[in-house]
Design an enzyme around this catalytic site. Structure first.
Site, PDB file in Angstrom:
ATOM      1  N   LYS A  42      -0.686  -9.659   3.058  1.00  0.00           N
ATOM      2  CA  LYS A  42      -0.040  -9.072   4.234  1.00  0.00           C
ATOM      3  C   LYS A  42      -1.020  -8.142   4.931  1.00  0.00           C
ATOM      4  O   LYS A  42      -1.741  -7.398   4.279  1.00  0.00           O
ATOM      5  CB  LYS A  42       1.225  -8.296   3.845  1.00  0.00           C
ATOM      6  CG  LYS A  42       1.972  -7.708   5.056  1.00  0.00           C
ATOM      7  CD  LYS A  42       3.349  -7.184   4.669  1.00  0.00           C
ATOM      8  CE  LYS A  42       3.311  -5.858   3.956  1.00  0.00           C
ATOM      9  NZ  LYS A  42       2.795  -4.750   4.826  1.00  0.00           N
ATOM     10  N   ASP A  72      -0.681  -6.426  -0.133  1.00  0.00           N
ATOM     11  CA  ASP A  72      -1.189  -5.815   1.096  1.00  0.00           C
ATOM     12  C   ASP A  72      -2.717  -5.782   1.112  1.00  0.00           C
ATOM     13  O   ASP A  72      -3.347  -5.438   0.104  1.00  0.00           O
ATOM     14  CB  ASP A  72      -0.696  -4.365   1.212  1.00  0.00           C
ATOM     15  CG  ASP A  72       0.609  -4.236   1.967  1.00  0.00           C
ATOM     16  OD1 ASP A  72       0.996  -5.188   2.677  1.00  0.00           O
ATOM     17  OD2 ASP A  72       1.244  -3.169   1.852  1.00  0.00           O
ATOM     18  N   ASP A 131       0.826  -1.206   0.000  1.00  0.00           N
ATOM     19  CA  ASP A 131       0.000   0.000   0.000  1.00  0.00           C
ATOM     20  C   ASP A 131       0.861   1.257   0.000  1.00  0.00           C
ATOM     21  O   ASP A 131       0.344   2.378  -0.096  1.00  0.00           O
ATOM     22  CB  ASP A 131      -1.009   0.004   1.146  1.00  0.00           C
ATOM     23  CG  ASP A 131      -0.391  -0.168   2.519  1.00  0.00           C
ATOM     24  OD1 ASP A 131       0.852  -0.157   2.621  1.00  0.00           O
ATOM     25  OD2 ASP A 131      -1.157  -0.318   3.499  1.00  0.00           O
ATOM     26  N   SER A 132       2.184   1.066   0.024  1.00  0.00           N
ATOM     27  CA  SER A 132       3.120   2.174  -0.208  1.00  0.00           C
ATOM     28  C   SER A 132       2.892   2.821  -1.562  1.00  0.00           C
ATOM     29  O   SER A 132       3.368   3.938  -1.812  1.00  0.00           O
ATOM     30  CB  SER A 132       4.561   1.672  -0.103  1.00  0.00           C
ATOM     31  OG  SER A 132       4.763   0.537  -0.938  1.00  0.00           O
ATOM     32  N   GLU A 173      -1.484  -5.705   8.789  1.00  0.00           N
ATOM     33  CA  GLU A 173      -0.739  -5.057   9.867  1.00  0.00           C
ATOM     34  C   GLU A 173      -1.429  -5.242  11.212  1.00  0.00           C
ATOM     35  O   GLU A 173      -2.610  -4.905  11.364  1.00  0.00           O
ATOM     36  CB  GLU A 173      -0.606  -3.559   9.583  1.00  0.00           C
ATOM     37  CG  GLU A 173       0.128  -3.248   8.293  1.00  0.00           C
ATOM     38  CD  GLU A 173       0.262  -1.761   8.015  1.00  0.00           C
ATOM     39  OE1 GLU A 173       0.783  -1.416   6.939  1.00  0.00           O
ATOM     40  OE2 GLU A 173      -0.153  -0.939   8.862  1.00  0.00           O
ATOM     41  N   GLU A 218       9.134  -3.694  11.054  1.00  0.00           N
ATOM     42  CA  GLU A 218       9.501  -2.370  10.541  1.00  0.00           C
ATOM     43  C   GLU A 218       9.845  -1.413  11.675  1.00  0.00           C
ATOM     44  O   GLU A 218       9.089  -1.284  12.645  1.00  0.00           O
ATOM     45  CB  GLU A 218       8.363  -1.779   9.702  1.00  0.00           C
ATOM     46  CG  GLU A 218       8.703  -0.405   9.132  1.00  0.00           C
ATOM     47  CD  GLU A 218       7.722   0.097   8.100  1.00  0.00           C
ATOM     48  OE1 GLU A 218       7.879   1.256   7.660  1.00  0.00           O
ATOM     49  OE2 GLU A 218       6.799  -0.659   7.726  1.00  0.00           O
TER      50      GLU A 218
END
Length: 271
Positions: free
Chosen positions: A120, A92, A53-54, A122, A189
């Protein structure tokens, strides 16, 4: 023009990543958002391509990843998958798409239909039920601990996590919980090197670091960052691999080699 790969390199699978970790072979991961870069990164031997999602930052120009939609990730996942890379394709789940296990599964299915081989998401202990729900339904899961960008407002900014004794203890609890729930991979991270090292030695699954020291099972960077394409201040954990290289492919080759031989990250890229 076609981006289909003609490669004798064995495909990287989820069990292959575990075998690499068990053998002490470092895992090289990069973000990727399109077919042309998927082909280039694959030729360089990148093990994992992350449709992160960057893309909200580096492609769409947002200050955070929060505006990125599931459709955005699905579109770019399909672009990457069309190159048929030998690397594992991870996508993501964006902000707001995994509030319940059922939502997470429905949205993960959409990403896997687009070409993802793993998703992925979070979060730590609170996500254990969701991770278990996905894994039981044949969706491989990569967890993401430490500085989780989707929580930027809750954190009050992009800050190193696990610096305090309480923070480190919570990160260890999170790591145990996501592994017990069935996660097969975890990104760490912006975590202090000593804490990331403890997590890596504690877990049996591979850890992928970004600003988490050299002891992790592998490393990841945002593609644009490692190519020196970023506005403003460069994050401490980023190295510009374009410096001294004649072209992008050589820079990616240098990144993969540096991850594999352990020369990246150095202490200057860690906390």
């Amino acid at each position: 023009m076609t981006y289909l790969q003609e490669s004798s390199r064995p495909a990287v699978t989820v069990p292959k990543l575990q075998a690499m970790r068990d053998a002490g072979e470092k895992i090289a991961m990069l973000t990727c958002y399109d077919a042309s870069f998927a082909a280039l990164l694959d030729r360089a031997g990148t093990d994992v391509l992350l449709i992160g999602d960057s893309l909200g930052n580096v492609l769409q120009g947002h200050a955070t990843t929060l505006p990125v939609s599931l459709d955005d990730i699905a579109y770019h996942t399909a672009c990457v998958a069309r190159a048929q890379p030998r690397a594992l394709v991870v996508a993501d789940l964006p902000f707001g798409t995994y509030g319940t296990p059922a939502d997470a599964f429905a949205n993960a299915v959409e990403l896997m239909r687009a070409g993802a081989q793993m998703v992925k998401l979070e979060g730590g202990e609170w996500l254990a039920e969701t991770i278990r729900f996905l894994v039981e339904r044949s969706v491989p899961v990569c967890a993401h601990l430490g500085l989780t960008p989707q929580s930027v407002h809750a954190f009050g900014g992009f800050k190193v996590q696990g610096k305090t004794e309480a923070g480190a203890a919570q990160l260890l609890r999170d790591a145990r919980a996501i592994e017990a729930a069935g996660a097969q991979l975890v990104v760490l991270e912006a975590v202090p090197t000593l804490v990331a090292s403890e997590v890596t030695h504690m877990l049996k699954i591979p850890t992928i670091g970004i600003g988490a020291g050299a002891d992790c099972s592998g490393q990841v960077l945002v593609l644009h960052d490692m190519l020196g394409i970023y506005p403003g201040k460069r994050p401490r954990f980023v190295k510009d691999f374009m410096q001294g290289q004649p072209n992008i492919e050589a820079a990616v080759d240098a990144y993969v080699k540096a991850v594999k031989d352990g020369s990246f990250p150095g202490p200057e890229h860690s906390f």
